[in-house]
Motif scaffolding. Structure first.
Motif, PDB file in Angstrom:
ATOM      1  N   GLU A 213      29.876  15.595  37.972  1.00 58.64           N
ATOM      2  CA  GLU A 213      28.697  16.293  37.081  1.00 58.64           C
ATOM      3  C   GLU A 213      28.833  17.699  37.110  1.00 58.64           C
ATOM      4  OE1 GLU A 213      23.713  16.038  36.439  1.00 58.64           O
ATOM      5  OE2 GLU A 213      24.764  15.211  38.164  1.00 58.64           O
ATOM      6  N   ASP A 248      25.436  15.828  31.751  1.00 59.14           N
ATOM      7  CA  ASP A 248      24.048  15.781  31.863  1.00 59.14           C
ATOM      8  C   ASP A 248      23.585  16.858  30.539  1.00 59.14           C
ATOM      9  OD1 ASP A 248      21.378  16.098  34.365  1.00 59.14           O
ATOM     10  OD2 ASP A 248      21.212  17.412  32.201  1.00 59.14           O
ATOM     11  N   HIS A 251      22.852  20.569  31.063  1.00 66.64           N
ATOM     12  CA  HIS A 251      23.578  21.273  31.738  1.00 66.64           C
ATOM     13  C   HIS A 251      24.615  22.269  31.024  1.00 66.64           C
ATOM     14  CE1 HIS A 251      23.083  18.802  35.835  1.00 66.64           C
ATOM     15  NE2 HIS A 251      21.893  19.340  35.286  1.00 66.64           N
ATOM     16  N   HIS A 275      23.475  11.731  31.725  1.00 69.75           N
ATOM     17  CA  HIS A 275      22.405  12.176  32.266  1.00 69.75           C
ATOM     18  C   HIS A 275      21.547  12.389  30.998  1.00 69.75           C
ATOM     19  CE1 HIS A 275      23.050  12.522  36.964  1.00 69.75           C
ATOM     20  NE2 HIS A 275      22.947  11.317  36.450  1.00 69.75           N
ATOM     21  N   ASP A 323      18.120  11.325  33.412  1.00 71.09           N
ATOM     22  CA  ASP A 323      17.834  12.387  34.671  1.00 71.09           C
ATOM     23  C   ASP A 323      16.792  13.402  34.120  1.00 71.09           C
ATOM     24  OD1 ASP A 323      19.840  14.852  36.525  1.00 71.09           O
ATOM     25  OD2 ASP A 323      17.576  14.202  36.408  1.00 71.09           O
TER      26      ASP A 323
HETATM   27 MN    MN Z   1      21.807  15.279  36.193  1.00 66.54          MN
END
Ligand code: MN
Ligand code: LRH
Length: 424
Positions: A213, A248, A251, A275, A323
């Motif tokens: 990730e 994600d 991010h 995520h 997430d």
């Molecule tokens: Mn995450």
């Protein structure tokens, strides 16, 4: 709390006529509606074990009541979500926040709620009580081999827990990086991190995957050891065929074209999973689809196009996980909203007229291409998603059932007001 399916059926019967009217209207305009509903019923989103309580920030945390105080109660809460929407059939654990002390008992409880275990997550971004080596200056990247070894051993421990639970993948997110120019040798940081990941990779069972990730910043604010999709892809390519990237949504640097990143990682066969969350500024971990629903649709549009181009199975070939962190909302209501947003984006992507879009692209007919996507996005597909729930014995309106059923009040009665869920 195991929800009585009859209660759900009773509440559905009160709104079924209105649902049927909307569904018949929308379905009339969709040739392959039955195929779409089948895909929706197969599509399962994993719920993060660390997002079942109230989240917080460094400025404060305002815990809600009736939070799950144990892994068993977390599994019950995910079971509740799954009973209400039939699309939350897996839980993703974070170790050591959720160590399964009796794996068989935990597995049996999860099975009772119709749940599987998705990716397990390691944690080398916090020091645990009594831990020998500190992760202050990183873990897998650390200049000190002893710290790297401790972090590698932890990841191998997490894989063991996952194997006991029937999970098939490990997500590695490391907070490693630097806060100031000069603090770190980027090349050595990369080489240390890669060497460490190789040792973790070597411990993976044959049928497992590891998801690397990436994150642009936080908690380091100058560089991150896995700072973007390119770095994650570099690691995944150097590690081997069981290594993939994990996207994600929160991010990325502002205005990143995430749908293009997704398209290219999928093309390379190196997209492992997601995520899902949403954000306005940074890694805000907000409700999916609450800030940028069109971007979420565009991401699913690339996913369906790219997965079909590779003959991939939508439901099983990628890791679909949420997430998020809930600072001001009931965690369960927030998660119900997030799953709904994902199912709506997926339905829109399944509805895109690919032939018409392809023609417009080949003719450089920009307006026609836009019209295909925008008309699809502006189609109200909520009744299609609800019909998939209805056919699975779930709630036509999960949030209303959760509220009218006074589920949170029941959880508070069962658990009290002071239970605090482990996690963010
Ligand atoms: Mn995450
Ligand atoms: C890092 C992250 C990662 C998890 C953590 C809870 O920001 O997205 O996926 O380990 O949140």
């Amino acid at each position: 709390m195991l929800l009585d399916k009859q209660l759900i059926a009773d509440s559905n019967s009160k709104v079924i006529a209105e649902h049927q009217r909307k569904y018949n209207f929308t379905a009339a305009g969709i040739d392959n509606v039955e195929a779409i509903i089948k895909k929706l019923m197969d599509f399962q989103v994993a719920i993060p074990s660390w997002a079942l309580g109230t989240g917080g920030t460094r400025f404060g945390r305002f815990p809600g009541a009736g939070e799950p105080g144990s892994l068993e109660e977390k599994i019950e809460d995910v079971g509740l979500l799954h009973a209400l929407n039939n699309s939350s059939g897996a839980i993703s654990l974070h170790i050591p926040w959720d160590i399964p002390t009796d794996a068989n008992a935990i597995k049996a409880l999860a099975a009772q709620h119709g749940l599987l275990f998705d990716a397990v997550n390691s944690n080398t971004f916090q020091n645990q009580p009594g831990q020998k080596e500190s992760y202050k200056f990183g873990s897998l990247q650390h200049v000190d081999k002893a710290v790297r070894k401790q972090a590698i051993d932890h990841n191998i421990e997490v894989i063991k827990h996952g194997v006991d639970l029937g999970s098939k993948s490990l997500t590695v997110w490391i907070a490693d990086g630097s806060c100031f120019p000069g603090q770190l040798n980027f090349r050595k940081s990369f080489e240390n991190t890669l060497e460490s990941l190789h040792e973790i990779y070597a411990a993976l069972p044959a049928d497992w995957k590891v998801f690397v990730e990436y994150k642009a910043y936080e908690p380091n604010f100058y560089s991150m050891a896995v700072g973007d999709w390119g770095q994650s892809l570099l690691y995944a390519n150097k590690l081997g065929e069981k290594a993939y990237t994990l996207v994600d949504l929160g991010h990325h640097l502002p205005n990143a074209n995430i749908e293009q990143i997704v398209s290219l990682l999928l093309m390379e066969g190196k997209l492992g999973g997601f995520h899902f969350n949403d954000s306005k500024y940074g890694d805000d971990d907000l409700t999916v689809g609450s800030m940028k629903p069109y971007q979420l649709f565009l991401i699913f549009n690339e996913l369906v196009e790219g997965m079909d181009a590779k003959g991939m199975n939508h439901a099983t070939d990628l890791g679909w996980m949420i997430d998020a962190s809930h600072n001001v909302k009931d965690p369960l209501e927030d998660l119900l909203q997030s799953v709904e947003a994902i199912m709506i984006a997926y339905t829109h992507a399944l509805l895109v007229d690919r032939k018409k879009l392809n023609e417009a692209q080949l003719n450089n007919d920009v307006v026609a291409a836009q019209e295909v996507l925008q008309n699809t996005f502006r189609t109200d597909v909520r009744s299609i998603v609800a019909e998939a729930r209805l056919r699975a014995g779930a709630a036509l309106d999960p949030i209303s059932f959760f509220r009218n059923g006074k589920i949170r009040a029941q959880l508070i009665k069962d658990r009290g007001t002071n239970t605090v869920a482990t996690g963010l």
